[in-house]
Write an enzyme that holds these catalytic residues in place. Sequence first.
Site, PDB file in Angstrom:
ATOM      1  N   SER A  17      35.074   3.527  25.928  1.00  0.00           N
ATOM      2  CA  SER A  17      34.250   3.641  27.130  1.00  0.00           C
ATOM      3  C   SER A  17      32.979   4.482  26.933  1.00  0.00           C
ATOM      4  CB  SER A  17      35.073   4.188  28.297  1.00  0.00           C
ATOM      5  OG  SER A  17      36.037   3.245  28.665  1.00  0.00           O
ATOM      6  N   LYS A  66      46.257   5.886  36.597  1.00  0.00           N
ATOM      7  CA  LYS A  66      45.670   5.006  37.613  1.00  0.00           C
ATOM      8  C   LYS A  66      46.361   5.112  38.979  1.00  0.00           C
ATOM      9  CE  LYS A  66      43.824   1.608  34.389  1.00  0.00           C
ATOM     10  NZ  LYS A  66      43.694   0.199  34.023  1.00  0.00           N
ATOM     11  N   ALA A 129      54.306  -7.316  34.753  1.00  0.00           N
ATOM     12  CA  ALA A 129      54.310  -7.042  36.197  1.00  0.00           C
ATOM     13  C   ALA A 129      54.038  -5.562  36.456  1.00  0.00           C
ATOM     14  CB  ALA A 129      55.636  -7.465  36.807  1.00  0.00           C
ATOM     15  N   GLY A 130      53.310  -4.930  35.521  1.00  0.00           N
ATOM     16  CA  GLY A 130      52.966  -3.520  35.682  1.00  0.00           C
ATOM     17  C   GLY A 130      51.610  -3.364  36.351  1.00  0.00           C
TER      18      GLY A 130
HETATM   19  P1  ATR Z   1      50.587  -1.147  32.578  1.00  0.00           P
HETATM   20  O1  ATR Z   1      50.110  -0.181  33.628  1.00  0.00           O
HETATM   21  O2  ATR Z   1      49.795  -1.158  31.321  1.00  0.00           O
HETATM   22  O3  ATR Z   1      50.787  -2.526  33.133  1.00  0.00           O
HETATM   23  P2  ATR Z   1      53.398  -0.681  32.802  1.00  0.00           P
HETATM   24  O4  ATR Z   1      53.283  -0.548  34.267  1.00  0.00           O
HETATM   25  O5  ATR Z   1      54.264   0.276  32.047  1.00  0.00           O
HETATM   26  O6  ATR Z   1      52.009  -0.597  32.094  1.00  0.00           O
HETATM   27  O7  ATR Z   1      53.872  -2.183  32.491  1.00  0.00           O
HETATM   28  C1  ATR Z   1      54.123  -2.622  31.213  1.00  0.00           C
HETATM   29  C2  ATR Z   1      54.480  -4.116  31.282  1.00  0.00           C
HETATM   30  O8  ATR Z   1      54.663  -4.614  29.958  1.00  0.00           O
HETATM   31  C3  ATR Z   1      55.751  -4.402  32.028  1.00  0.00           C
HETATM   32  O9  ATR Z   1      55.613  -5.645  32.676  1.00  0.00           O
HETATM   33  C4  ATR Z   1      56.791  -4.484  30.895  1.00  0.00           C
HETATM   34  O10 ATR Z   1      57.936  -5.233  31.199  1.00  0.00           O
HETATM   35  P3  ATR Z   1      59.166  -4.537  32.004  1.00  0.00           P
HETATM   36  O11 ATR Z   1      58.732  -4.450  33.433  1.00  0.00           O
HETATM   37  O12 ATR Z   1      60.306  -5.434  31.791  1.00  0.00           O
HETATM   38  O13 ATR Z   1      59.344  -3.164  31.368  1.00  0.00           O
HETATM   39  C5  ATR Z   1      55.963  -5.189  29.854  1.00  0.00           C
HETATM   40  N1  ATR Z   1      56.447  -5.008  28.477  1.00  0.00           N
HETATM   41  C6  ATR Z   1      56.365  -3.893  27.714  1.00  0.00           C
HETATM   42  N2  ATR Z   1      56.875  -4.122  26.484  1.00  0.00           N
HETATM   43  C7  ATR Z   1      57.278  -5.416  26.467  1.00  0.00           C
HETATM   44  C8  ATR Z   1      57.887  -6.263  25.475  1.00  0.00           C
HETATM   45  N3  ATR Z   1      58.161  -5.821  24.250  1.00  0.00           N
HETATM   46  N4  ATR Z   1      58.144  -7.556  25.818  1.00  0.00           N
HETATM   47  C9  ATR Z   1      57.850  -8.009  27.057  1.00  0.00           C
HETATM   48  N5  ATR Z   1      57.279  -7.273  28.031  1.00  0.00           N
HETATM   49  C10 ATR Z   1      57.006  -5.982  27.736  1.00  0.00           C
END
Ligand code: ATR
Length: 270
Positions: A17, A66, A129-130
């Site tokens: 950034s 965030k 879904a994060g």
């Molecule tokens: P961000 O704010 O970056 O979205 P987050 O809220 O922690 O971070 O969300 C991470 C997302 O990546 C989630 O959807 C997570 O799936 P889960 O809800 O089942 O935890 C997904 N994720 C992380 N590692 C993953 C993996 N190895 N395979 C599939 N989905 C993954």
Amino acid sequence: MKDLYAVIGTPIQHSKSPQIHQAFAEQTGEDIHYDRILGQPEKLPLYIKAFREMRGLGLNVTVPLKEEAFQLANERSDRAERAGAVNTLILLEDGRIQGDNTDGIGLVRDLSLNHDFKFKGKRVLILGAGGAVRGVVQPLMEQGICELVIANRTVSKAETVAATFADLGLISGCGLDAITGEFDLIINGTAAGLSGELPAIPDGILAKEGWCYDMMYGDQPTPFVRWGEAQGAVESLDGLGMLVEQAAESFYLWRDVRPETAPVIQMLRG
Ligand code: ATR
């Protein structure tokens, strides 16, 4: 003294950034300084107070701050309200803090303006879904796509996010192993790439003439970008363009000047 801006998050050392905003400033003749701050959520109010005293006028907020930034903002844009997350803070002189979320518009602009992707009538799949996914759902729906499927490793989270935005159109949530049909655009919004992984998705879900987009980026093609190429995507793009576009939107909110993004994307690719 120059107007001061910064990006705050953890980790922050490798954030691009500062480089992006300094390039925008040079290009537009805006006399600003842009820094990076390593910060933890519980201390965000303290950082903001100190930053204001140094003539800080705006902050970009990244992982994991965030949601905290969302809570701290006194006023929030509609898109930030829907996302439940804020990536841009505007520190007004009267002490108020405005919060916005430019991630979704960054994704949409990169695809539509930089790559000429046509959203209208398209069937779109988003993985994850994060917070990253919540930030882009509304701007995606506003492009006139016909359907959005949100697929996540933890099914309940996909269903919750889909329900949150259900009033915007045809949106459903499912597990990664329950994805059916073919999609014109598949977006990876999971954090799987951080550990060099690919979300566990089936082959054969990308439509003929379909596109792939990874919200992550790296020096090398990400696992998902490679997957898209192997599936025969017309384009399989990483999220560097989204990063620059969300930055441009923040810059516009702060300075009321819209910088050119193409030369900056090119500089970073170079
Ligand atoms: P961000 O704010 O970056 O979205 P987050 O809220 O922690 O971070 O969300 C991470 C997302 O990546 C989630 O959807 C997570 O799936 P889960 O809800 O089942 O935890 C997904 N994720 C992380 N590692 C993953 C993996 N190895 N395979 C599939 N989905 C993954």
